[in-house]
Scaffold this motif. Sequence first.
Motif, mmCIF file in Angstrom:
data_model
loop_
_atom_site.group_PDB
_atom_site.id
_atom_site.type_symbol
_atom_site.label_atom_id
_atom_site.label_comp_id
_atom_site.label_asym_id
_atom_site.label_seq_id
_atom_site.Cartn_x
_atom_site.Cartn_y
_atom_site.Cartn_z
ATOM 1 N N UNK A 1 0.862 -1.182 0.000
ATOM 2 C CA UNK A 1 0.000 0.000 0.000
ATOM 3 C C UNK A 1 0.891 1.223 0.000
ATOM 4 N N UNK B 1 1.346 11.693 0.670
ATOM 5 C CA UNK B 1 0.839 12.719 1.570
ATOM 6 C C UNK B 1 1.402 14.075 1.146
ATOM 7 N N UNK C 1 -8.739 -0.148 11.799
ATOM 8 C CA UNK C 1 -7.546 -0.662 12.453
ATOM 9 C C UNK C 1 -6.395 -0.871 11.478
ATOM 10 N N UNK C 2 -6.694 -0.882 10.177
ATOM 11 C CA UNK C 2 -5.618 -1.071 9.208
ATOM 12 C C UNK C 2 -4.850 0.192 8.927
ATOM 13 N N UNK C 3 -5.377 1.337 9.363
ATOM 14 C CA UNK C 3 -4.635 2.588 9.218
ATOM 15 C C UNK C 3 -4.498 3.063 7.795
ATOM 16 N N UNK C 4 -5.462 2.788 6.935
ATOM 17 C CA UNK C 4 -5.332 3.175 5.547
ATOM 18 C C UNK C 4 -5.193 4.665 5.351
ATOM 19 N N UNK C 5 -5.971 5.459 6.028
ATOM 20 C CA UNK C 5 -5.855 6.898 5.924
ATOM 21 C C UNK C 5 -5.517 7.455 7.291
ATOM 22 N N UNK C 6 -4.350 8.082 7.376
ATOM 23 C CA UNK C 6 -3.957 8.727 8.620
ATOM 24 C C UNK C 6 -4.353 10.193 8.565
#
Lengths: 113, 114
Positions: A32, A36, B98-103
């Motif tokens: 993935x 950003x 929980x997978x943290x795809x978008x922080x």
Amino acid sequence: QQQVRQSPQSLTVWEGETAILNCSYENSAFDYFPWYQQFPGEGPALLIAIRSVSDKKEDGRFTIFFNKREKKLSLHITDSQPGDSATYFCAARDQGGSAKLIFGEGTKLTVSS
Amino acid sequence: NAGVIQTPRHKVTGKGQEATLWCEPISGHSAVFWYRQTIVQGLEFLTYFRNQAPIDDSGMPKERFSAQMPNQSHSTLKIQSTQPQDSAVYLCASSRGVSGNTLYFGEGSRLIVV
């Protein structure tokens, strides 16, 4: 050891040109890859992301090209605008379980009008 | 809908003092991450929590850094006996899943150790 590398460190383009930001990685387990965008004094914000099963992801003027075999990707910003001037970070996540993102060093983009 | 809130925004501390940084994640987000940003090292992962439980602290300097998440509405990063090399912007981020795809990052806490 830097697992995610970006180039160039800084880039200047004219308004309306296409900016190309490069990223490479070493870990084959990365699956993935988000990009950003960070403006001075702010935290990074997700711009666009791609998964390793795809070779291209498009969102308006922003496109990611992904080459899994070469472990490289690039972010193309077409019709660059002065408001796009920011630092762009390529990141990667290991499919092995931890949700942490590994970030590259960043590319500082300046769009001149 | 408020974003991630970090306090203080700026902190100057003397060498050897303790510094505590606070983070309030976005309501309903289940994961909280801490990163450190410097010109030289860039964005470095420190630690993260999922549903308040510590999951991965592989980036934390072992001796003087600690992080906690006592409840779902805040997390703290504590640095004991601060050193000049601890000077950095400390960024907190939260993610919905929980997978943290978008922080979603806060604006950061700039720590200066003199």
